[in-house]
Scaffold this motif. Structure first.
Motif, PDB file in Angstrom:
ATOM      1  N   LEU A 193       0.584  -0.802   0.155  1.00  0.00           N
ATOM      2  CA  LEU A 193      -0.450  -0.272  -0.274  1.00  0.00           C
ATOM      3  C   LEU A 193       1.103   1.367  -0.051  1.00  0.00           C
ATOM      4  O   LEU A 193       1.773   1.465   0.787  1.00  0.00           O
ATOM      5  CB  LEU A 193      -1.193  -0.239   1.785  1.00  0.00           C
ATOM      6  CG  LEU A 193      -1.596  -1.631   1.212  1.00  0.00           C
ATOM      7  CD1 LEU A 193      -2.551  -1.414   2.603  1.00  0.00           C
ATOM      8  CD2 LEU A 193      -2.961  -1.452  -0.192  1.00  0.00           C
ATOM      9  N   ARG A 194       0.716   1.968  -0.609  1.00  0.00           N
ATOM     10  CA  ARG A 194       0.985   3.467  -0.285  1.00  0.00           C
ATOM     11  C   ARG A 194       1.094   4.515   0.348  1.00  0.00           C
ATOM     12  O   ARG A 194      -0.621   4.853   0.471  1.00  0.00           O
ATOM     13  CB  ARG A 194       0.805   3.848  -2.327  1.00  0.00           C
ATOM     14  CG  ARG A 194       1.744   3.433  -2.872  1.00  0.00           C
ATOM     15  CD  ARG A 194       1.348   4.091  -4.365  1.00  0.00           C
ATOM     16  NE  ARG A 194       0.209   4.298  -5.119  1.00  0.00           N
ATOM     17  CZ  ARG A 194      -1.081   5.041  -4.810  1.00  0.00           C
ATOM     18  NH1 ARG A 194       0.000   6.522  -4.928  1.00  0.00           N
ATOM     19  NH2 ARG A 194      -1.995   5.131  -4.948  1.00  0.00           N
ATOM     20  N   LEU A 195       1.992   4.660   1.029  1.00  0.00           N
ATOM     21  CA  LEU A 195       1.771   5.785   2.161  1.00  0.00           C
ATOM     22  C   LEU A 195       2.335   7.564   1.413  1.00  0.00           C
ATOM     23  O   LEU A 195       2.952   7.612   0.772  1.00  0.00           O
ATOM     24  CB  LEU A 195       2.472   5.873   3.099  1.00  0.00           C
ATOM     25  CG  LEU A 195       1.793   4.556   3.975  1.00  0.00           C
ATOM     26  CD1 LEU A 195       1.580   3.296   4.064  1.00  0.00           C
ATOM     27  CD2 LEU A 195       2.360   4.427   5.814  1.00  0.00           C
ATOM     28  N   PRO A 196       1.556   8.260   2.287  1.00  0.00           N
ATOM     29  CA  PRO A 196       1.741   9.737   1.807  1.00  0.00           C
ATOM     30  C   PRO A 196       3.378  10.155   2.509  1.00  0.00           C
ATOM     31  O   PRO A 196       3.617  11.007   2.249  1.00  0.00           O
ATOM     32  CB  PRO A 196       0.626  10.338   2.671  1.00  0.00           C
ATOM     33  CG  PRO A 196       0.423  10.319   3.645  1.00  0.00           C
ATOM     34  CD  PRO A 196       0.511   8.372   3.310  1.00  0.00           C
ATOM     35  N   TYR A 197       3.803   9.492   3.269  1.00  0.00           N
ATOM     36  CA  TYR A 197       5.531   9.403   3.673  1.00  0.00           C
ATOM     37  C   TYR A 197       5.483   8.167   3.476  1.00  0.00           C
ATOM     38  O   TYR A 197       5.510   7.325   3.864  1.00  0.00           O
ATOM     39  CB  TYR A 197       5.381  10.138   4.702  1.00  0.00           C
ATOM     40  CG  TYR A 197       4.412   9.734   5.362  1.00  0.00           C
ATOM     41  CD1 TYR A 197       5.170   8.042   7.279  1.00  0.00           C
ATOM     42  CD2 TYR A 197       3.101   9.462   6.000  1.00  0.00           C
ATOM     43  CE1 TYR A 197       3.731   7.322   7.523  1.00  0.00           C
ATOM     44  CE2 TYR A 197       2.496   8.646   7.333  1.00  0.00           C
ATOM     45  CZ  TYR A 197       3.127   7.778   8.189  1.00  0.00           C
ATOM     46  OH  TYR A 197       2.706   6.620   9.067  1.00  0.00           O
ATOM     47  N   THR A 198       6.968   7.956   3.804  1.00  0.00           N
ATOM     48  CA  THR A 198       8.197   6.536   3.968  1.00  0.00           C
ATOM     49  C   THR A 198       8.919   6.651   5.598  1.00  0.00           C
ATOM     50  O   THR A 198       8.845   8.250   6.147  1.00  0.00           O
ATOM     51  CB  THR A 198       9.408   6.976   3.428  1.00  0.00           C
ATOM     52  OG1 THR A 198       9.048   7.040   1.454  1.00  0.00           O
ATOM     53  CG2 THR A 198      10.219   6.212   3.293  1.00  0.00           C
ATOM     54  N   PRO A 199       8.303   5.580   5.938  1.00  0.00           N
ATOM     55  CA  PRO A 199       8.177   5.853   7.315  1.00  0.00           C
ATOM     56  C   PRO A 199       9.991   5.651   7.705  1.00  0.00           C
ATOM     57  O   PRO A 199      10.198   4.496   6.574  1.00  0.00           O
ATOM     58  CB  PRO A 199       7.524   4.020   7.437  1.00  0.00           C
ATOM     59  CG  PRO A 199       6.830   3.841   6.139  1.00  0.00           C
ATOM     60  CD  PRO A 199       7.184   4.826   5.381  1.00  0.00           C
TER      61      PRO A 199
END
Length: 395
Positions: A193-199
């Motif tokens: 899944l795509r997040l609005p940030y990179t962990p």
């Protein structure tokens, strides 16, 4: 009319029973037999799938779903269980004619105790087509099913391969599943899944507000206490402003007041609930305002005047209620009295609160009422309080 087979052989009845238990409901010869039903029947009976298909044909079940690839030579019960689908009671088989969804892979993995990557590999070996192409986690995690649900109250949808996940979803899912938001974000990214940030590794500390008997993480509706931001900046060497920007990106409300680049010596004391320079950190109360007891206690600990403490905390985003009246100097007796009053300056203080304060401090109700009024608390005018002291606590 319910369909009933016209044969009595127990093995054959088991084969054509929808739940593979030899009892109704039965498969109908006029309807297609699901591919996964064949696999599971083969595993249960210890036969090759082609032998099951041949026996079904002999019993009149000639329309059997097929993947288009050769049937597996053999199927173990562990692998066949992957094709059961989420509702084993209703026997919701995974449809070999459609790509396997992320939900189906995750539920199959959780149902069988496998890692999602292993579940996807085994489903592929069994003839199913996986809907996504990216790598999946090689470790099992029972939280995966609810991580990919957008609303756990029943109105949401299931996230699919490549969907973008909001920062709010990460926080909400982590709160519901009682895990860290960073762990939730990392797992969601691993599931494709795509997040609005990179962990980032630093997110774990930034999103852990307090650690008492258990970790207290940032939630969807929470705001970061300023003391927490400054403490993380002190520990990591990062600029407080950079941490605030990162918190906003992670979906957490930032502190409301000014964020000092270089905190004053006693800021950590003023911002700690226990006035010890450590968490848990003071949170903003936008309704009742800053607690008078905290201001007076902070003045006693730091040597500042109550006014000086208030000015500094106001600069840092905390405010006293407009009804509060600061004394010129802090007094231990006022602090002890305010420890007995669980009312803010916006609330009326009633007779029972005055009597409780008098009982716990050994002061007369009249003295308690007078002092609370002087500190800005609202007391009913029509009450007459006795000027008689009770027995001192512990006597």
């Amino acid at each position: 009319m319910p369909y009933t087979p016209d044969f009595q052989d127990p093995d054959d009845l088991l084969l054509v029973s929808r739940n593979l238990d030899g009892r109704r409901p039965w498969l109908r010869p006029t309807r297609q037999v699901p591919y996964a039903h064949v696999l599971y029947a083969a595993a249960v009976r210890g036969r090759a799938p082609v032998a099951v298909v041949a026996r079904l044909a002999a019993l009149g079940y000639t329309d059997v779903q097929h993947s288009g690839a050769p049937w597996p030579e053999s199927v173990g019960i562990e692998d066949a269980a992957l094709a059961k689908g989420p509702d084993s009671f209703a026997r919701q088989w995974i449809d070999v004619g459609e790509p396997v969804s992320l939900r189906q892979v995750v539920e199959a993995a959780v149902h069988t105790g496998r890692a999602p990557a292993d579940a996807a590999r085994r489903l592929t070996a069994l003839g199913f087509r996986i809907g996504g192409s990216g790598p999946l986690p090689e470790t099992p995690n029972p939280r995966d099913v609810m991580l990919i649900r957008t609303d756990r109250r029943g109105d949401g949808r299931w996230l699919e391969w490549g969907d973008e996940v909001s920062a709010a979803h990460v926080l909400e899912a982590a709160e519901y599943l009682a895990c860290g938001p960073h762990a939730a974000a990392t797992r969601l990214a691993a599931l494709g899944l795509r997040l609005p940030y990179t962990p980032e590794p630093g997110d774990e500390r930034l999103l852990t507000f307090d650690v008492t008997y258990r970790a207290h993480y940032a939630g969807r509706w929470s705001s970061a206490p300023l003391g927490h931001v400054l403490a993380v900046a002190r520990e990591t060497g990062r600029r407080p402003r950079d941490l605030v920007d990162r918190l906003r990106l992670l979906g957490v409300e930032a502190p409301a007041g000014s964020v000092p680049e270089f905190p004053q010596d006693d800021d950590f004391v003023l911002l700690s609930e226990g006035l010890d320079g450590c968490g848990p950190w003071l949170r903003r109360n936008t309704v009742g305002g800053l607690g008078m007891r905290h201001v007076l206690s902070a003045a006693l600990v730091t040597g500042r005047s109550p006014a000086s403490v208030t000015v500094r905390l106001t600069e840092l985003g905390y405010r006293l209620h407009e009804n509060a009246k600061l004394p010129e100097t802090a007094d231990e007796a006022d602090v002890r009295l305010l420890e007995t009053v669980d009312r803010s300056h916006r609330d009326d203080v009633h007779l029972e609160h005055v009597l409780r304060g008098a009982s716990l401090t050994g002061r007369s109700p009249a003295d308690v009422a007078s002092r609370l009024t002087a500190l800005g608390y609202r007391l009913p005018d029509e009450v007459r309080y006795p000027d008689v002291r009770g027995a001192p606590p512990g006597s």
